[in-house]
Design an enzyme around this catalytic site. Structure first.
Site, PDB file in Angstrom:
ATOM      1  N   ASP A  73      74.050 -52.366  91.246  1.00 17.49           N
ATOM      2  CA  ASP A  73      74.390 -51.675  90.000  1.00 17.49           C
ATOM      3  C   ASP A  73      73.901 -52.446  88.774  1.00 17.49           C
ATOM      4  OD1 ASP A  73      76.004 -49.269  89.156  1.00 17.49           O
ATOM      5  OD2 ASP A  73      76.926 -50.812  87.896  1.00 17.49           O
ATOM      6  N   ASP A  92      70.150 -39.468  86.818  1.00 20.43           N
ATOM      7  CA  ASP A  92      70.885 -39.552  88.083  1.00 20.43           C
ATOM      8  C   ASP A  92      72.106 -40.459  87.915  1.00 20.43           C
ATOM      9  OD1 ASP A  92      70.990 -39.288  91.105  1.00 20.43           O
ATOM     10  OD2 ASP A  92      70.813 -41.479  90.924  1.00 20.43           O
ATOM     11  N   ASN A 146      70.667 -46.110  87.123  1.00 17.19           N
ATOM     12  CA  ASN A 146      71.956 -46.784  87.285  1.00 17.19           C
ATOM     13  C   ASN A 146      71.875 -47.966  88.238  1.00 17.19           C
ATOM     14  OD1 ASN A 146      75.010 -46.996  87.325  1.00 17.19           O
ATOM     15  ND2 ASN A 146      74.645 -46.490  89.478  1.00 17.19           N
ATOM     16  N   GLU A 172      73.733 -36.049  85.236  1.00 10.37           N
ATOM     17  CA  GLU A 172      74.509 -35.698  86.429  1.00 10.37           C
ATOM     18  C   GLU A 172      75.877 -36.362  86.354  1.00 10.37           C
ATOM     19  OE1 GLU A 172      75.001 -36.221  91.178  1.00 10.37           O
ATOM     20  OE2 GLU A 172      74.370 -37.819  89.848  1.00 10.37           O
ATOM     21  N   GLN A 190      82.010 -47.298  86.920  1.00 13.12           N
ATOM     22  CA  GLN A 190      80.837 -47.646  86.115  1.00 13.12           C
ATOM     23  C   GLN A 190      80.296 -49.054  86.354  1.00 13.12           C
ATOM     24  OE1 GLN A 190      81.955 -46.308  82.119  1.00 13.12           O
ATOM     25  NE2 GLN A 190      81.155 -44.274  82.673  1.00 13.12           N
ATOM     26  N   HIS A 200      78.110 -42.973  86.396  1.00 15.47           N
ATOM     27  CA  HIS A 200      78.274 -44.384  86.738  1.00 15.47           C
ATOM     28  C   HIS A 200      77.741 -45.326  85.662  1.00 15.47           C
ATOM     29  CE1 HIS A 200      79.812 -43.068  90.578  1.00 15.47           C
ATOM     30  NE2 HIS A 200      78.901 -42.110  90.473  1.00 15.47           N
TER      31      HIS A 200
HETATM   32  C1  ARE Z   1      72.132 -43.826 101.315  1.00 17.91           C
HETATM   33  C2  ARE Z   1      73.072 -43.758 102.508  1.00 17.91           C
HETATM   34  C3  ARE Z   1      74.335 -44.552 102.213  1.00 17.91           C
HETATM   35  C4  ARE Z   1      73.984 -46.001 101.864  1.00 17.91           C
HETATM   36  C5  ARE Z   1      73.014 -45.979 100.692  1.00 17.91           C
HETATM   37  C6  ARE Z   1      72.538 -47.391 100.325  1.00 17.91           C
HETATM   38  O1  ARE Z   1      73.408 -42.383 102.764  1.00 17.91           O
HETATM   39  O2  ARE Z   1      75.154 -44.548 103.383  1.00 17.91           O
HETATM   40  O3  ARE Z   1      75.144 -46.696 101.453  1.00 17.91           O
HETATM   41  O4  ARE Z   1      71.860 -45.202 101.038  1.00 17.91           O
HETATM   42  O5  ARE Z   1      71.881 -47.966 101.403  1.00 17.91           O
HETATM   43  C7  ARE Z   1      71.450 -40.135  97.579  1.00 17.91           C
HETATM   44  C8  ARE Z   1      72.145 -39.754  98.888  1.00 17.91           C
HETATM   45  C9  ARE Z   1      72.902 -40.928  99.472  1.00 17.91           C
HETATM   46  C10 ARE Z   1      71.991 -42.146  99.597  1.00 17.91           C
HETATM   47  C11 ARE Z   1      71.526 -42.462  98.174  1.00 17.91           C
HETATM   48  C12 ARE Z   1      70.637 -43.690  98.105  1.00 17.91           C
HETATM   49  O6  ARE Z   1      73.041 -38.693  98.641  1.00 17.91           O
HETATM   50  O7  ARE Z   1      73.368 -40.563 100.763  1.00 17.91           O
HETATM   51  O8  ARE Z   1      72.732 -43.222 100.150  1.00 17.91           O
HETATM   52  O9  ARE Z   1      70.750 -41.347  97.690  1.00 17.91           O
HETATM   53  O10 ARE Z   1      69.529 -43.527  98.907  1.00 17.91           O
HETATM   54  C13 ARE Z   1      78.813 -39.487  93.657  1.00 17.91           C
HETATM   55  C14 ARE Z   1      78.055 -39.783  92.370  1.00 17.91           C
HETATM   56  C15 ARE Z   1      76.819 -38.933  92.193  1.00 17.91           C
HETATM   57  C16 ARE Z   1      75.926 -38.984  93.433  1.00 17.91           C
HETATM   58  C17 ARE Z   1      76.778 -38.584  94.641  1.00 17.91           C
HETATM   59  C18 ARE Z   1      75.963 -38.670  95.926  1.00 17.91           C
HETATM   60  O11 ARE Z   1      78.938 -39.625  91.261  1.00 17.91           O
HETATM   61  O12 ARE Z   1      76.097 -39.436  91.068  1.00 17.91           O
HETATM   62  O13 ARE Z   1      77.904 -39.462  94.752  1.00 17.91           O
HETATM   63  N1  ARE Z   1      74.739 -38.133  93.287  1.00 17.91           N
HETATM   64  C19 ARE Z   1      73.419 -38.719  92.893  1.00 17.91           C
HETATM   65  C20 ARE Z   1      72.250 -38.023  93.590  1.00 17.91           C
HETATM   66  C21 ARE Z   1      72.267 -38.361  95.061  1.00 17.91           C
HETATM   67  C22 ARE Z   1      71.961 -39.837  95.239  1.00 17.91           C
HETATM   68  C23 ARE Z   1      72.612 -40.687  94.219  1.00 17.91           C
HETATM   69  C24 ARE Z   1      73.299 -40.168  93.138  1.00 17.91           C
HETATM   70  C25 ARE Z   1      72.309 -42.131  94.253  1.00 17.91           C
HETATM   71  O14 ARE Z   1      72.273 -36.659  93.306  1.00 17.91           O
HETATM   72  O15 ARE Z   1      71.338 -37.581  95.776  1.00 17.91           O
HETATM   73  O16 ARE Z   1      72.428 -40.251  96.534  1.00 17.91           O
HETATM   74  O17 ARE Z   1      71.096 -42.293  93.529  1.00 17.91           O
HETATM   75  C26 ARE Z   1      83.387 -36.826  94.065  1.00 17.91           C
HETATM   76  C27 ARE Z   1      83.035 -37.504  92.748  1.00 17.91           C
HETATM   77  C28 ARE Z   1      81.530 -37.578  92.553  1.00 17.91           C
HETATM   78  C29 ARE Z   1      80.876 -38.227  93.761  1.00 17.91           C
HETATM   79  C30 ARE Z   1      81.238 -37.408  95.005  1.00 17.91           C
HETATM   80  C31 ARE Z   1      80.612 -37.967  96.275  1.00 17.91           C
HETATM   81  O18 ARE Z   1      83.049 -35.448  93.985  1.00 17.91           O
HETATM   82  O19 ARE Z   1      83.614 -36.767  91.666  1.00 17.91           O
HETATM   83  O20 ARE Z   1      81.250 -38.324  91.389  1.00 17.91           O
HETATM   84  O21 ARE Z   1      79.463 -38.219  93.570  1.00 17.91           O
HETATM   85  O22 ARE Z   1      82.653 -37.404  95.152  1.00 17.91           O
HETATM   86  O23 ARE Z   1      81.106 -39.226  96.515  1.00 17.91           O
HETATM   87 CA    CA Z   2      76.840 -48.498  86.938  1.00 17.08          CA
END
Ligand code: ARE
Ligand code: CA
Length: 472
Positions: free
Chosen positions: A179, A209, A118, A235, A170, A213
């Protein structure tokens, strides 16, 4: 659709070949359909785990952390900020990854990779990735230029602010992560090439992942170039009232059904009550790397965790994914590192289990816990037999899978002393929650069925399970 069917067949080999399964019910390594997320495990460590543990225990597949080049840093989440699509990470090299896949296949375990497609990095300053590639937030030389990214223009800084606005979700930035314009043909193609490259190393499936989005059609296009039968696990976190829901993605493959793990926090989830995707579409888990840290599901430090694992492996809903992670002091911390800065080889505790103390940075190895291994064996024994003999009393529960197996869960703070009806034939059986039987007999206690009834005496927060195929 074709891909999804193939995925189901792959995930349920034992069920499909049911007669074959029951003719040889205890063969070690018999596929259960169950997978394990080996969070932050190095490729070399995964390879030996396939041979030593996963294959013999009956795990069907494993999920790796994202294998591509990533930003540098000691936080685990550096792996979720791609810098390039080189298979070169602090978890191992391309050669190590390829060797791991080969070894796991030889052990009968399929390998799925976590695919971060994404977005790229969230860096505002740019830098140099783990494998030496330089990058800026919106510029990845030789791969992407500024024009390949969304600039949603819907929020002040182009970050997602409101999950009830589908366009924001998205096309704006998740956590400031650049993005990709996954609607554009050439972007889809390049991402498809990355996945195909992993497939050329033998990868059998992908976790997508941040699937929420990307438009479902974008994922369909990106994955359309993969081999028929490739497993896709998306996910899409179920969020109440959000316009983007998991159901919109089931045409591409399976989705992680977060309602399962969330439901475990308050009892046993009931998919028949609505709000769950169909069983065949669902990957279920007690915890994953995010929910372990944010509390939206149980985690392995909690008293009922083993019960939750037992409930998940005993249920007739979804494809279970067991989580295996490490202890940490703060949620950003990565696992222990070697002197060269790469992630260290894994050493599981000598006798992994819920009461074993594990130092920060060290792997917990939940997938080796006796109850997990015992319930894999139980699951292989009951196959797809229907749920029978259901009994519930508050947070205490029991059910059978026909005459093949029976499980009792005491989620209450008091002992459970009672007598329950079971269809398992009269006899004495090993309690598989104590672990799989060994050559010297049951791993723990035994349970007796007499006159179609089983006498239960379970301490608070414990479970027992027995299978007709494992007499004491
Ligand atoms: C890190 C820092 C951030 C910084 C970013 C960029 O923590 O502060 O802004 O870097 O510099 C993982 C970590 C993040 C990390 C990111 C990139 O968890 O902390 O950020 O990696 O290194 C939403 C999404 C869902 C996502 C979760 C986390 O919909 O897809 O947020 N989960 C996946 C993975 C994560 C990963 C990412 C995506 C990014 O499993 O491990 O992040 O690749 C409601 C909504 C959900 C939302 C949730 C949380 O429940 O329904 O959709 O999930 O709130 O916001
Ligand atoms: Ca996107």
């Amino acid at each position: 659709m074709r891909r999804r069917l193939a995925a189901l067949v792959a995930a349920a080999t034992c069920v499909v070949g049911l007669t074959g399964c029951s003719s040889e019910p205890f063969a070690p390594g018999r596929a259960t359909g169950v997978g394990v997320q080996l969070f932050e495990w190095t490729w070399d460590s995964i390879a030996s785990e396939c041979t030593d543990v996963l294959g013999p225990a009956g795990y069907s597949w494993l999920l790796t952390s994202p294998p591509n080049e990533h930003i540098t840093g000691t936080q685990w989440w550096t792996h979720y900020q791609p810098v390039s699509y080189r298979i070169e990470s602090d978890l191992g090299t391309r050669e190590q990854f390829a060797a791991m896949v080969k070894t796991c296949h030889e052990a009968g375990v399929d390998v799925y990779a976590d695919a971060v497609v994404n977005h790229m990095t969230g860096s505002d300053t740019g830098g140099i990735g783990w494998a030496g590639s330089s990058y800026q937030h919106d510029d990845y030389p030789g791969i992407w230029t500024d024009a390949d990214f969304h600039h949603c223009g819907l929020t002040a800084d182009d970050d997602i602010e409101n999950y009830s606005d589908a366009a924001q979700v998205q096309t704006c930035e998740l956590l400031n992560l650049a993005d990709l314009d996954t609607g554009a043909d050439h972007v889809r193609q390049r991402l498809g090439e990355y996945l195909k490259d992993l497939q050329s190393l033998g990868v059998d499936g992908f976790r997508i992942d941040a699937a929420k989005h990307m438009a479902s059609d974008d994922i369909a296009a990106i994955t359309s170039v993969l081999k028929p039968g490739t497993v896709i696990m998306q996910e899409v976190i179920r969020g109440a009232g959000e316009p983007i829901q998991p159901e919109q993605y089931t045409g591409n493959g399976q989705v992680y059904e977060f309602a399962w793990g969330t439901g475990l926090l308050t009892g046993t989830p009931d998919p028949s009550s609505g709000g769950f995707v169909d069983s065949d579409d669902a990957i279920v888990f007690v915890e994953n790397h995010d929910t372990e840290r944010n509390g939206s599901t149980p985690n392995s430090t909690q008293i009922d965790y083993v019960l939750d694992v037992v409930a998940t492996l005993a249920a007739d809903y979804g494809t279970p994914q067991i989580f295996s992670g490490y202890r940490y002091a703060t949620t950003d911390d990565g696992p222990a590192r070697a002197s060269d800065g790469a992630v260290a080889l894994v050493e599981c505790p000598a006798d992994p289990g819920p009461r074993v103390e594990v130092a920060d940075g060290q792997m917990v190895c939940q997938h080796r816990w006796p109850a997990t291994l015992g319930m894999l064996r139980w699951r292989a024994a009951v196959g797809d037999a229907a749920v029978t003999d259901e009994w519930t009393q508050g947070l205490a529960r029991a059910f059978g899978r026909g005459d093949l197996g029976f499980v009792v869960l005491n989620g209450t703070a008091k002992s459970l002393v009672t007598t329950l009806t079971t269809s398992v034939p009269d006899g004495t059986y090993c309690d598989l929650v104590a672990g799989p039987p060994t050559s010297s007999g049951c791993a723990g206690g035994a349970v007796t069925v007499a006159g179609g009834m089983v006498a239960v005496d379970l301490p608070a927060h414990t479970a027992a399970a027995f299978a007709a195929s494992d007499p004491a």
